[in-house]
Design a protein around this motif. Structure first.
Motif, short mmCIF file in Angstrom:
data_model
loop_
_atom_site.label_atom_id
_atom_site.label_comp_id
_atom_site.label_asym_id
_atom_site.label_seq_id
_atom_site.Cartn_x
_atom_site.Cartn_y
_atom_site.Cartn_z
N HIS A 46 0.86 -1.19 0.00
CA HIS A 46 0.00 0.00 0.00
C HIS A 46 0.90 1.23 0.00
O HIS A 46 1.63 1.48 0.95
CB HIS A 46 -0.89 -0.03 1.25
CG HIS A 46 -1.99 0.98 1.24
ND1 HIS A 46 -2.14 1.94 0.26
CD2 HIS A 46 -3.02 1.20 2.13
CE1 HIS A 46 -3.19 2.68 0.53
NE2 HIS A 46 -3.74 2.25 1.66
N ILE A 51 -4.98 6.76 -5.50
CA ILE A 51 -5.20 6.71 -6.95
C ILE A 51 -4.98 5.28 -7.42
O ILE A 51 -4.36 4.46 -6.73
CB ILE A 51 -4.25 7.65 -7.72
CG1 ILE A 51 -2.79 7.23 -7.48
CG2 ILE A 51 -4.47 9.10 -7.35
CD1 ILE A 51 -1.78 7.94 -8.36
N THR A 52 -5.48 4.98 -8.60
CA THR A 52 -5.22 3.71 -9.27
C THR A 52 -4.44 3.99 -10.55
O THR A 52 -4.76 4.92 -11.29
CB THR A 52 -6.54 2.99 -9.64
OG1 THR A 52 -7.25 2.71 -8.44
CG2 THR A 52 -6.27 1.70 -10.39
N LEU A 53 -3.41 3.21 -10.78
CA LEU A 53 -2.69 3.29 -12.05
C LEU A 53 -3.41 2.38 -13.04
O LEU A 53 -3.25 1.16 -13.01
CB LEU A 53 -1.23 2.87 -11.87
CG LEU A 53 -0.38 3.80 -11.01
CD1 LEU A 53 1.04 3.26 -10.87
CD2 LEU A 53 -0.35 5.21 -11.57
N GLN A 54 -4.22 2.98 -13.88
CA GLN A 54 -5.07 2.22 -14.78
C GLN A 54 -4.36 1.93 -16.10
O GLN A 54 -3.89 2.84 -16.79
CB GLN A 54 -6.35 3.00 -15.07
CG GLN A 54 -7.27 2.33 -16.07
CD GLN A 54 -7.75 0.98 -15.61
OE1 GLN A 54 -8.27 0.83 -14.51
NE2 GLN A 54 -7.55 -0.04 -16.44
N LYS A 100 -3.37 7.91 -14.12
CA LYS A 100 -3.73 8.04 -12.72
C LYS A 100 -5.22 8.33 -12.58
O LYS A 100 -5.71 9.35 -13.08
CB LYS A 100 -2.93 9.17 -12.07
CG LYS A 100 -1.44 8.93 -12.00
CD LYS A 100 -0.72 10.10 -11.35
CE LYS A 100 0.78 9.85 -11.25
NZ LYS A 100 1.47 10.99 -10.59
N ASN A 103 -9.31 8.02 -6.49
CA ASN A 103 -10.31 7.15 -5.87
C ASN A 103 -11.73 7.68 -5.99
O ASN A 103 -12.69 6.91 -5.99
CB ASN A 103 -9.96 6.95 -4.39
CG ASN A 103 -8.81 5.99 -4.19
OD1 ASN A 103 -8.28 5.45 -5.16
ND2 ASN A 103 -8.42 5.78 -2.95
N ASN A 126 -11.91 0.61 -15.51
CA ASN A 126 -11.50 -0.72 -15.97
C ASN A 126 -11.73 -0.91 -17.46
O ASN A 126 -10.97 -1.61 -18.13
CB ASN A 126 -12.23 -1.81 -15.19
CG ASN A 126 -11.70 -1.97 -13.78
OD1 ASN A 126 -10.57 -1.58 -13.49
ND2 ASN A 126 -12.52 -2.52 -12.90
N GLU A 650 4.96 2.71 -8.10
CA GLU A 650 4.85 1.68 -9.14
C GLU A 650 4.93 2.29 -10.54
O GLU A 650 5.34 1.63 -11.49
CB GLU A 650 3.52 0.94 -8.96
CG GLU A 650 3.23 -0.14 -10.00
CD GLU A 650 4.21 -1.30 -9.96
OE1 GLU A 650 4.26 -2.05 -10.96
OE2 GLU A 650 4.91 -1.46 -8.93
N ALA A 726 -9.15 1.99 -1.62
CA ALA A 726 -9.94 2.67 -2.65
C ALA A 726 -10.78 3.81 -2.07
O ALA A 726 -11.53 4.46 -2.81
CB ALA A 726 -10.86 1.68 -3.36
#
Length: 744
Positions: A46, A51-54, A100, A103, A126, A650, A726
């Motif tokens: 964590h 944020i999510t790296l999509q 990026k 959430n 997604n 990441e 999230a």
């Protein structure tokens, strides 16, 4: 509910009346209790970034009319679109990158400038991982009715892509008689008079050139195989399916005849059409003379070459995937003409009834275009229309994406008629009164090449980077073909720093509050990467006695990265130090003395007790010659070697230098005070995995007041850390903020 205790001790309070700063002793300004922080354990993996790296994978459909398509990606926040990506894809190049996604963002939008206008997809993050860009199906009700009628006649027997199937050898050899099914396997000149239903199958390698053919009742059907030929003269009454070669002389298709072509049709002299069933589904139709249409002539996937003129008294439809080339004048009398692909006319074009140019079509008229009726002319769906001059009695309308009209002189017979809608008029004769408020006169509209169109503004590549001017976001810079906005265009993210590293400090995370937004310039080609960044920085709060420095670090193998400060009346470029880290192939741009944008008192604190400085300046600049990536960290009190970095990122997994300190860092800090850095890449953390920086907070975030723990300011932060990565713990909803404990 957890209870936290903290005490703020502010020294020199009596000096408030003399100064706007609230000095804080570097060694002892805050007494703090950090039970909650020390007991919260950060789960492995964590990174505390909300944020999510999509993964993004956007491809152009093989069925797309356009060869190149401009693409924009947006995140949707409170119904507001914020640009994340601006570039293009083609049949060989997709968009494959990491974006990026905060959430709190649940929807994205992808806009594609397709051949027939801009199409938008609204989708979840997604779904961005597998998106195929396809043309939107635009239904013309009139065409739909016509297609349905045609389908009813033909679907049982064949389709445009699949001619009737049959086998040579299944039938008796033709002997000159009618009433049956016969095949020809030789070069025959046998005559035939037809009074009963008859089918003739001409096998490959064979031919039929009848001395005399009589079929007044239209009872004969002729099938010409690939490699076979049929030769007829004069008026025809039969039905023909041609996959081979059809030879005609001064041919007339009467109203009871039917002709379907997938092969080659050669007409010596003129062709007259009275039939409603002339279909060029493929192959080529060559007419040495003129073409006169008093029936229906559909070019539905083939090429039609007319050496002379074309006169239409009924319907000529040049459909998608078709090419029409006319050597003389083109006249529409009492009929209609639709171009949905490519038409070139060497003479003049005169319309007296109805014409349409759509479906990203291409029309080039060497001479003039004159439209006599007061009815509207449609030039739409990203079409290109070129002629020497325009004279029109009706409006000329564009729709479903901008179309180009390139012409010379322009005349409307009535002052009430004009260009309307989505049209770009490329003419020196155009004046504002000739068009409504949607019409433009720029000649800059980009239209991609396609099977039908030569395109527009698509042949120039000024910087020779392989991205043409029409889709290159900067065609004067060979290292830039597209832009990414990782925070969203004109949108700031926030980093919160605690500067007492390697000791925990009060963990109010306001020692340096940094707002930032970037525009990343991406190169073209298979190894596309970041080559340049534009940045906007704000420092709305500095709750530190230290005079900390911000470091912008970029990958720079050749030590030639440069920074140009573009906009700041409160911060001089002379305060920025450039250093190269030769061990890690990075260059550091050190922003020293940041506090001087507010005050010369280097020990003062800014905007963490209350807002004393409401005017927050923006520092803007550009860094060029980057080799793929960049990051930020701070130097405690500006000391080279005393670095404070965020957690492992990441996003930089392919740039290990950006997940490690610089060659100048004092590694002894890793064994001092509260630092419990591990050898697995997790550096600058305490025993529970907490860093001294929270970064990529996806908004212009309010910060905790002086001495207030992050958990007191944002009560749901612990849930985000422990169990729900999230969670949008930072937003202004769901009780996320304790308003009395934050500065905004």
């Amino acid at each position: 509910m957890k209870t936290k205790f903290f005490t703020l001790i502010i020294l020199l309070t009596l000096l408030q009346g003399c100064t706007n700063e609230f000095p804080k002793d570097k060694a002892e300004s805050v007494a703090y209790i950090t039970d909650d922080i020390t007991t919260l354990v950060v789960p492995k993996g964590h990174d505390l970034r909300p944020i999510t790296l999509q993964n993004t994978n956007i491809n152009l459909s093989e069925e797309s009319k356009a060869d190149i398509v401009k693409i924009k990606i947006f995140k949707i926040e409170n119904d507001t679109y914020k640009l994340l990506f601006d570039g293009a894809i083609d049949r060989e190049k997709s968009i494959s990158s990491l974006i990026k996604i905060p959430n709190h963002v649940g929807l994205l939008a992808v806009q594609a400038d397709l051949a027939r206008g801009t199409r938008e997809w609204v989708l979840t993050p997604n779904e961005l991982g597998s998106l195929v860009i396809e043309d939107e199906v635009l239904i013309d009700e009139e065409d739909s009715e016509n297609k349905s009628a045609t389908a009813a006649k033909t679907s049982a027997a064949f389709s445009k892509d699949n001619p009737p199937s049959w086998n040579c050898g299944d039938y008796a050899e033709f002997n000159g008689n009618d009433d049956g099914n016969f095949q020809i396997t030789t070069n025959s000149t046998q005559s035939l008079t037809v009074t009963k239903n008859t089918s003739i199958y001409i096998c490959s390698g064979s031919s039929w050139n009848p001395t005399l053919l009589t079929d007044w009742g239209s009872k004969l059907t002729i099938y010409v195989a690939s490699g076979a030929s049929l030769s007829l003269r004069g008026s025809l009454y039969s039905t023909t399916y041609n996959e081979g070669t059809f030879n005609g002389v001064n041919t007339i298709f009467t109203n009871k005849s039917e002709f379907n072509n997938w092969g080659t049709a050669n007409i010596v002299g003129n062709l007259g059409v009275f039939s409603d069933e002339i279909n060029i589904y493929g192959g080529t139709c060559n007419i040495s003379g003129s073409l006169s249409i008093e029936g229906h002539f559909d070019n539905d996937g083939g090429t039609v070459n007319v050496g002379g003129s074309v006169t239409i008294s009924d319907k000529l439809h040049n459909k998608e995937g078709s090419t029409l080339k006319v050597g003389g004048d083109f006249t529409v009398n009492s009929g209609e003409f639709k171009n949905e692909c490519k038409t070139t006319i060497s003479g003049n074009f005169v319309n007296s009834k109805k014409v349409e140019f759509k479906n990203a079509s291409y029309t080039a008229i060497t001479g003039s275009f004159t439209s006599n009726p007061s009815t509207d002319i449609k030039i739409e769906e990203g079409s290109i229309f070129k002629c020497a001059s325009i004279t029109s009695g009706g409006n000329i309308k564009g729709n479903h994406g901008y179309s180009i009209i390139e012409t010379g002189s322009i005349t409307f017979w009535s002052s009430s008629k004009q260009f309307k809608g989505e049209l770009d008029i490329c003419s020196n004769s155009y004046t504002d009164g000739m068009g409504d408020n949607k019409v433009i006169n720029s000649c800059t509209t980009f239209i991609s090449t396609s099977a039908c169109s030569l395109g527009y503004n698509n042949a120039v590549d000024n910087d020779n980077d392989g991205a043409i001017a029409g889709v290159d976001v900067d065609d004067n810079n060979a290292s830039v073909a597209s832009y990414q906005y990782p925070q969203g265009q004109n949108t700031f993210f926030t980093s919160l720093y605690e500067d007492l590293y390697p000791c925990m400090g009060d963990y109010d995370l306001n020692d340096l509050v940094h707002n930032y937004t970037y525009q990343e310039s991406i190169s073209n080609g298979e190894n596309a990467s970041i080559t340049e960044i534009k940045f906007n920085y704000k420092f709305p709060a500095i709750g530190a006695g230290f005079n900390n420095s911000l470091v912008l670090r970029v990958m720079d193998e050749d030590n030639n990265a440069t920074l140009n400060l573009e906009s700041s009346d409160r911060y001089a470029s002379s305060k920025i130090t450039r250093m190269h880290d030769s061990q890690n192939n990075t260059t550091l741009f050190i922003f020293n003395n940041i506090k001087t944008i507010y005050t010369e008192n280097v020990s003062g604190i800014i905007n963490t007790v209350e807002i004393e400085y409401s005017d927050i300046p923006v520092i803007s600049g550009t860094v060029s010659n980057i080799n793929g990536a960049y990051d930020e960290f701070i130097l405690q009190d500006g000391k080279l070697g005393h670095e404070i970095h965020p957690l492992y990122n990441e996003l930089h997994r392919n740039y290990s230098a950006l997940n490690t300190p610089t060659m100048y860092n004092d590694a002894n800090n890793f064994s001092r005070c509260d630092d419990k850095s591990l050898g697995d890449g997790n550096l600058f953390i305490n025993a529970n995995g907490f860093p001294w920086v929270l970064t990529d907070l996806p908004m212009d975030l309010p910060w905790p007041k002086e001495g207030v723990l992050i958990l007191e300011a944002y009560p749901n932060f612990d849930d985000f850390v422990i169990s729900n990565p999230a969670l949008d713990w930072y937003s202004s909803i769901n009780g996320n903020r304790e308003e009395s404990q934050i500065i905004k």
